[in-house]
Design an enzyme around this catalytic site. Structure first.
Site, PDB file in Angstrom:
ATOM      1  N   LYS A 154      35.526 -19.559 -63.800  1.00 25.99           N
ATOM      2  CA  LYS A 154      35.928 -20.919 -63.425  1.00 25.99           C
ATOM      3  C   LYS A 154      34.695 -21.758 -63.135  1.00 25.99           C
ATOM      4  O   LYS A 154      33.623 -21.252 -62.778  1.00 25.99           O
ATOM      5  CB  LYS A 154      36.867 -20.912 -62.217  1.00 25.99           C
ATOM      6  CG  LYS A 154      36.307 -20.236 -60.944  1.00 25.99           C
ATOM      7  CD  LYS A 154      35.422 -21.132 -60.100  1.00 25.99           C
ATOM      8  CE  LYS A 154      34.900 -20.430 -58.856  1.00 25.99           C
ATOM      9  NZ  LYS A 154      33.906 -21.259 -58.119  1.00 25.99           N
TER      10      LYS A 154
ATOM     11  N   ASP B 149      39.404 -17.468 -53.659  1.00 24.16           N
ATOM     12  CA  ASP B 149      39.385 -17.858 -55.070  1.00 24.16           C
ATOM     13  C   ASP B 149      40.456 -17.156 -55.894  1.00 24.16           C
ATOM     14  O   ASP B 149      40.750 -17.592 -57.012  1.00 24.16           O
ATOM     15  CB  ASP B 149      38.019 -17.564 -55.695  1.00 24.16           C
ATOM     16  CG  ASP B 149      37.037 -18.705 -55.532  1.00 24.16           C
ATOM     17  OD1 ASP B 149      37.471 -19.805 -55.134  1.00 24.16           O
ATOM     18  OD2 ASP B 149      35.842 -18.503 -55.792  1.00 24.16           O
TER      19      ASP B 149
END
Length: 297
Positions: free
Chosen positions: A10, A130
């Site tokens: 990401k 996350d």
């Protein structure tokens, strides 16, 4: 039985840091996006006493082995498994590689034997802030400590150049440096970030430059000065925006696509130009849900 899956890394297009929470973490508002730079995972069932994780360069216990243990503790009754991870995402680089691997294993576990969705979400949050945002690849708005997530529709077409650096930064270390430098947002400004982002996240929109901000970037640069040169190099290579991803030290360059283009050619050209100075520089594009979901093989 064998399952294979990709674990996309990401980039944080936006990362705004608020005050410290009672649990010691910080309040966050972040817009993060899954990208095609991904680890590859293989899960094989076997006759054995324990689950096993094989990932060269990453010792056990790690976040993936903790994910498997958490699944077992919640009643996941699949046969014992061996998970082999082929790393492509830089380690300790702010691209959420470990979290991506854990999220991929949770997807694989659900596909293999099923598990209650609430238990899966609970375990994801327990593993790290996350992980919930990476359970379903795509564009995600994260709040709380980053663990309260909402999928958003894709933005206008774009691509990234990803520039890894030969350094690792601890997330905790970067947040501590941000606290030392006093980098967190004013409380009133921070509270306004969510409605401000909501107002510009219409499908197919370009994210305004004022939102392509990482509050942790000065702290990452303070701890790893080489980041500054990489940011300058990415800007010189033509990126519309250059920024540190997450806690760094990876630098990303965002290329909005011109008419009839997704920006990929521009990002690929930038990666080629940067590679002699920054080995591993590569082009990556946004990916969505189907990219990371496992297949029986």
């Amino acid at each position: 039985m064998r399952l294979v899956a990709k674990a996309p890394g990401k980039v944080n297009l936006s990362l705004f840091v608020g005050g410290r929470r009672p649990d010691g973490r910080h309040e966050l508002v972040t817009l993060l996006e899954s990208v095609s730079l991904a680890d590859e995972l293989e899960l094989v069932t076997r006759v054995a006493l324990d689950d096993e994780v094989v990932c060269p360069g990453v010792e056990e216990p790690n976040i993936v082995s903790r994910a498997l243990a958490g699944l077992r503790a919640r009643g996941w009754d699949a046969p014992r498994v061996q998970v082999t991870i082929r790393k492509r995402i830089p380690i300790g680089a702010g691209m959420g590689g470990g979290s991506a691997d854990a999220a991929a294993v949770l997807r694989m576990a659900e596909r293999l034997a099923g598990i209650d969705e609430g238990a899966l979400d609970e375990l994801a949050a327990e593993l790290g802030s996350d992980v919930p945002s990476q359970l379903t690849p795509g564009l995600v708005l994260g709040t709380g400590a980053g663990n309260e997530v909402e999928l958003r529709a894709p933005l206008a077409e774009h691509a990234f150049v990803i520039v890894p650096l030969p350094h690792r930064l601890s997330t905790a270390e970067v947040y501590a440096e941000a606290d030392r430098l006093g980098l967190r947002d004013d409380e009133l400004e921070f509270v306004a970030k969510v409605p401000d982002l909501w107002s510009v996240l219409s499908p197919g929109a370009r994210l305004p430059g004022r939102f392509v901000v990482n509050d942790l970037e000065p702290a990452a640069v303070s701890l790893c000065p080489d980041i500054e040169g990489a940011l300058s190099a990415v800007r010189d290579a033509g990126a519309d925006h250059a920024f540190v991803s997450g806690s760094g030290p990876t630098v990303a360059g965002l290329f909005w696509g011109p008419p009839a283009s997704d920006g990929r050619e521009l990002a690929e050209a930038a990666a080629s130009a940067l590679a002699p100075r920054y080995p591993g520089a590569c082009c990556a594009v946004p990916v969505q849900r189907d990219f990371g979901f496992p297949l029986f093989a």
